[in-house]
Design a protein around this motif. Structure first.
Motif, PDB file in Angstrom:
ATOM      1  N   ILE A 159       0.875  -1.168   0.000  1.00  0.00           N
ATOM      2  CA  ILE A 159       0.000   0.000   0.000  1.00  0.00           C
ATOM      3  C   ILE A 159       0.913   1.218   0.000  1.00  0.00           C
ATOM      4  O   ILE A 159       2.076   1.130   0.402  1.00  0.00           O
ATOM      5  N   GLU A 182      -6.531   3.578   6.991  1.00  0.00           N
ATOM      6  CA  GLU A 182      -6.472   2.848   5.727  1.00  0.00           C
ATOM      7  C   GLU A 182      -5.568   1.620   5.840  1.00  0.00           C
ATOM      8  O   GLU A 182      -5.892   0.552   5.313  1.00  0.00           O
ATOM      9  N   THR A 187      -7.382  -1.051   7.895  1.00  0.00           N
ATOM     10  CA  THR A 187      -8.423  -1.683   7.072  1.00  0.00           C
ATOM     11  C   THR A 187      -7.797  -2.640   6.072  1.00  0.00           C
ATOM     12  O   THR A 187      -8.269  -3.771   5.895  1.00  0.00           O
ATOM     13  N   ALA A 188      -6.730  -2.218   5.421  1.00  0.00           N
ATOM     14  CA  ALA A 188      -6.053  -3.070   4.440  1.00  0.00           C
ATOM     15  C   ALA A 188      -5.477  -4.319   5.111  1.00  0.00           C
ATOM     16  O   ALA A 188      -5.564  -5.418   4.555  1.00  0.00           O
ATOM     17  N   LYS A 210      -8.325  -6.745   5.854  1.00  0.00           N
ATOM     18  CA  LYS A 210      -8.750  -7.401   4.605  1.00  0.00           C
ATOM     19  C   LYS A 210      -7.731  -8.446   4.174  1.00  0.00           C
ATOM     20  O   LYS A 210      -8.091  -9.518   3.696  1.00  0.00           O
TER      21      LYS A 210
END
Length: 130
Positions: A89, A97, A100-101, A104
């Motif tokens: 990322i 962010e 969250t990444a 996931k």
């Protein structure tokens, strides 16, 4: 791009125009109780089994010198890890962010949706999952 080792991934990430942050999930392997003799024999030889996420981490590529250092750090936290799944990322991503990444990524590994991830063994060599 054909990446054959974690150190090659690290080099490629460092060469990107935008600074990168690597997202990694370290996993352990085990056999289910219903495993056949053939599956057990293959597992003993280092093949097969079920993977389970043990820990996840994100690091800017500037924080990583090489795979050996990362593996040593991982060993202090989750000695039973056998593979590491990696994605990337933008380093400028906000903490929310990144979190969250990472969530996931862990879920993708947990359910076996790992086609877009690089996978490395304990020696830092890329592996192909079947």
């Amino acid at each position: 791009m054909n990446i054959s080792s974690f150190d090659e991934l690290l080099l490629a990430a460092r060469q990107q125009a935008e600074p990168q942050r690597l997202l990694m999930v370290f996993v352990g392997a085990s056999l289910g109780e219903e495993a056949s003799q053939a599956e057990r024999a293959a597992f003993e030889q280092g093949a097969g089994g079920e993977i389970t996420p043990l820990m996840c981490v994100d690091k800017c590529v500037t924080e990583l010198s090489d795979f050996a250092s990362l593996a040593g750090e991982a060993d202090t936290m989750a000695q039973a890890w056998v593979l590491v799944f990696a994605g990337a990322i933008a380093a400028a991503a906000e903490a929310r962010e990144v979190d969250t990444a990472l969530r996931k990524l862990v879920e993708s590994v947990r359910v076996g949706q790992v086609q877009s991830l690089a996978v490395f063994n304990r020696e830092g060599q890329a592996v192909m999952l079947r």
